[in-house]
Design a protein around this motif. Sequence first.
Motif, PDB file in Angstrom:
ATOM      1  N   PHE A  79      -4.387   2.647   0.503  1.00 46.72           N
ATOM      2  CA  PHE A  79      -3.004   3.068   0.256  1.00 46.72           C
ATOM      3  C   PHE A  79      -2.762   3.300  -1.235  1.00 46.72           C
ATOM      4  O   PHE A  79      -2.174   4.318  -1.634  1.00 46.72           O
ATOM      5  CB  PHE A  79      -2.050   2.003   0.793  1.00 46.72           C
ATOM      6  CG  PHE A  79      -0.621   2.164   0.341  1.00 46.72           C
ATOM      7  CD1 PHE A  79       0.211   3.082   0.953  1.00 46.72           C
ATOM      8  CD2 PHE A  79      -0.114   1.399  -0.704  1.00 46.72           C
ATOM      9  CE1 PHE A  79       1.525   3.232   0.534  1.00 46.72           C
ATOM     10  CE2 PHE A  79       1.195   1.546  -1.130  1.00 46.72           C
ATOM     11  CZ  PHE A  79       2.015   2.468  -0.510  1.00 46.72           C
ATOM     12  N   THR A  80      -3.215   2.373  -2.063  1.00 47.49           N
ATOM     13  CA  THR A  80      -3.011   2.483  -3.511  1.00 47.49           C
ATOM     14  C   THR A  80      -3.731   3.696  -4.078  1.00 47.49           C
ATOM     15  O   THR A  80      -3.187   4.430  -4.914  1.00 47.49           O
ATOM     16  CB  THR A  80      -3.512   1.205  -4.218  1.00 47.49           C
ATOM     17  OG1 THR A  80      -2.957   0.060  -3.578  1.00 47.49           O
ATOM     18  CG2 THR A  80      -3.115   1.199  -5.683  1.00 47.49           C
ATOM     19  N   PHE A  89      -1.761   6.867  -5.721  1.00 38.80           N
ATOM     20  CA  PHE A  89      -2.024   7.172  -7.133  1.00 38.80           C
ATOM     21  C   PHE A  89      -2.401   8.640  -7.313  1.00 38.80           C
ATOM     22  O   PHE A  89      -1.897   9.325  -8.206  1.00 38.80           O
ATOM     23  CB  PHE A  89      -3.144   6.263  -7.648  1.00 38.80           C
ATOM     24  CG  PHE A  89      -3.557   6.538  -9.065  1.00 38.80           C
ATOM     25  CD1 PHE A  89      -2.746   6.151 -10.124  1.00 38.80           C
ATOM     26  CD2 PHE A  89      -4.747   7.178  -9.338  1.00 38.80           C
ATOM     27  CE1 PHE A  89      -3.131   6.397 -11.433  1.00 38.80           C
ATOM     28  CE2 PHE A  89      -5.139   7.437 -10.643  1.00 38.80           C
ATOM     29  CZ  PHE A  89      -4.314   7.050 -11.696  1.00 38.80           C
ATOM     30  N   ASN A  90      -3.274   9.151  -6.445  1.00 41.03           N
ATOM     31  CA  ASN A  90      -3.689  10.553  -6.537  1.00 41.03           C
ATOM     32  C   ASN A  90      -2.556  11.502  -6.174  1.00 41.03           C
ATOM     33  O   ASN A  90      -2.443  12.587  -6.765  1.00 41.03           O
ATOM     34  CB  ASN A  90      -4.890  10.795  -5.625  1.00 41.03           C
ATOM     35  CG  ASN A  90      -6.182  10.327  -6.240  1.00 41.03           C
ATOM     36  OD1 ASN A  90      -6.783  11.011  -7.058  1.00 41.03           O
ATOM     37  ND2 ASN A  90      -6.605   9.131  -5.883  1.00 41.03           N
ATOM     38  N   ASN A  91      -1.721  11.115  -5.211  1.00 40.60           N
ATOM     39  CA  ASN A  91      -0.573  11.952  -4.846  1.00 40.60           C
ATOM     40  C   ASN A  91       0.410  12.082  -6.007  1.00 40.60           C
ATOM     41  O   ASN A  91       0.934  13.169  -6.279  1.00 40.60           O
ATOM     42  CB  ASN A  91       0.147  11.365  -3.633  1.00 40.60           C
ATOM     43  CG  ASN A  91      -0.655  11.522  -2.355  1.00 40.60           C
ATOM     44  OD1 ASN A  91      -1.662  12.223  -2.325  1.00 40.60           O
ATOM     45  ND2 ASN A  91      -0.223  10.866  -1.306  1.00 40.60           N
ATOM     46  N   PHE A  92       0.682  10.963  -6.689  1.00 42.79           N
ATOM     47  CA  PHE A  92       1.613  10.994  -7.808  1.00 42.79           C
ATOM     48  C   PHE A  92       1.040  11.761  -9.000  1.00 42.79           C
ATOM     49  O   PHE A  92       1.774  12.441  -9.717  1.00 42.79           O
ATOM     50  CB  PHE A  92       1.984   9.572  -8.237  1.00 42.79           C
ATOM     51  CG  PHE A  92       3.200   9.045  -7.532  1.00 42.79           C
ATOM     52  CD1 PHE A  92       4.450   9.605  -7.752  1.00 42.79           C
ATOM     53  CD2 PHE A  92       3.100   8.010  -6.621  1.00 42.79           C
ATOM     54  CE1 PHE A  92       5.570   9.135  -7.092  1.00 42.79           C
ATOM     55  CE2 PHE A  92       4.215   7.531  -5.957  1.00 42.79           C
ATOM     56  CZ  PHE A  92       5.454   8.097  -6.191  1.00 42.79           C
ATOM     57  N   ILE A 147       4.483   8.765  -1.330  1.00 41.89           N
ATOM     58  CA  ILE A 147       4.406   7.375  -0.873  1.00 41.89           C
ATOM     59  C   ILE A 147       4.271   7.319   0.641  1.00 41.89           C
ATOM     60  O   ILE A 147       3.443   6.572   1.184  1.00 41.89           O
ATOM     61  CB  ILE A 147       5.657   6.590  -1.321  1.00 41.89           C
ATOM     62  CG1 ILE A 147       5.772   6.580  -2.843  1.00 41.89           C
ATOM     63  CG2 ILE A 147       5.631   5.166  -0.791  1.00 41.89           C
ATOM     64  CD1 ILE A 147       7.065   6.021  -3.374  1.00 41.89           C
ATOM     65  N   ILE A 148       5.069   8.134   1.343  1.00 39.89           N
ATOM     66  CA  ILE A 148       5.085   8.095   2.812  1.00 39.89           C
ATOM     67  C   ILE A 148       3.730   8.495   3.388  1.00 39.89           C
ATOM     68  O   ILE A 148       3.215   7.841   4.301  1.00 39.89           O
ATOM     69  CB  ILE A 148       6.218   8.990   3.365  1.00 39.89           C
ATOM     70  CG1 ILE A 148       7.583   8.385   3.034  1.00 39.89           C
ATOM     71  CG2 ILE A 148       6.078   9.174   4.872  1.00 39.89           C
ATOM     72  CD1 ILE A 148       8.737   9.329   3.243  1.00 39.89           C
ATOM     73  N   PHE A 191      -1.250   7.260   6.229  1.00 40.29           N
ATOM     74  CA  PHE A 191      -2.715   7.293   6.287  1.00 40.29           C
ATOM     75  C   PHE A 191      -3.274   5.878   6.445  1.00 40.29           C
ATOM     76  O   PHE A 191      -4.151   5.617   7.284  1.00 40.29           O
ATOM     77  CB  PHE A 191      -3.266   7.938   5.012  1.00 40.29           C
ATOM     78  CG  PHE A 191      -4.704   8.346   5.098  1.00 40.29           C
ATOM     79  CD1 PHE A 191      -5.052   9.671   5.333  1.00 40.29           C
ATOM     80  CD2 PHE A 191      -5.719   7.424   4.932  1.00 40.29           C
ATOM     81  CE1 PHE A 191      -6.392  10.056   5.409  1.00 40.29           C
ATOM     82  CE2 PHE A 191      -7.054   7.787   5.008  1.00 40.29           C
ATOM     83  CZ  PHE A 191      -7.382   9.103   5.253  1.00 40.29           C
ATOM     84  N   ALA A 192      -2.755   4.947   5.654  1.00 40.32           N
ATOM     85  CA  ALA A 192      -3.244   3.565   5.704  1.00 40.32           C
ATOM     86  C   ALA A 192      -2.865   2.886   7.016  1.00 40.32           C
ATOM     87  O   ALA A 192      -3.680   2.161   7.604  1.00 40.32           O
ATOM     88  CB  ALA A 192      -2.702   2.779   4.520  1.00 40.32           C
TER      89      ALA A 192
END
Length: 226
Positions: A79-80, A84-87, A208-209, A214-215
């Motif tokens: 999740f992290t 992180f990559n999305n942001f 975030i969503i 995914f997680a």
Amino acid sequence: MMVNLFSVFDPSTSIMNLSLNWLSTIMGILMIPMSFWMIPSRYLLLWNKILDKLHQEFKTLLGFKMINKGSSFIFISLFTFIMFNNFLGLFPYIFTSTSHLSMTLSLALPLWLSFMMFGWINNTQHMFTHLVPQGTPPVLMPFMVCIETISNMIRPGTLAVRLAANMIAGHLLLTLLGNTGPAMTTIMLTLLLITQILLLILESAVAIIQSYVFAILSTLYSSEVN
């Protein structure tokens, strides 16, 4: 002679009339390890609160069989990493890795394969029971086995495509609206800027969503093999 001797202590290093000598004063602070500060920062407290909440959420989904082995930390790290990559992709001129299937599939496929191998090797009878839902009529059992097998096979693809498609859609919309800016009037440009800011907030929520989805889905898939 004495004046020249003490002149070595004068601040002389400068760039654009800004003295750099005083930077040596704060260099010691940079070398102090974080453990020196006994009271954690608000950022660290918030992050620990988020991780604890995620651990409680994944623990409920995994069940008590898997949680004793620390399995929730794998999904918290996943999740992290995705968040992180999305942001990072929301910043200008930064490559969005999660918008490419080569990245998302490399996350989803090994997870799914490891779950399947673990389930079929260690819990073969349990995996067979998952192919036929409870209460299925005997006539429909062959069809249900085919449907369940196909739905199981496409899981890594749906995980990868869902994440990549959501990242691509938001970024494309922001880019297309941004390219129309130079040809607009002042009033329309103001509306465009407000729209872009609102879309950026929406994309932050999507970042975030989608990492959470995914997680969570990976956690649900892993809980089925026990």
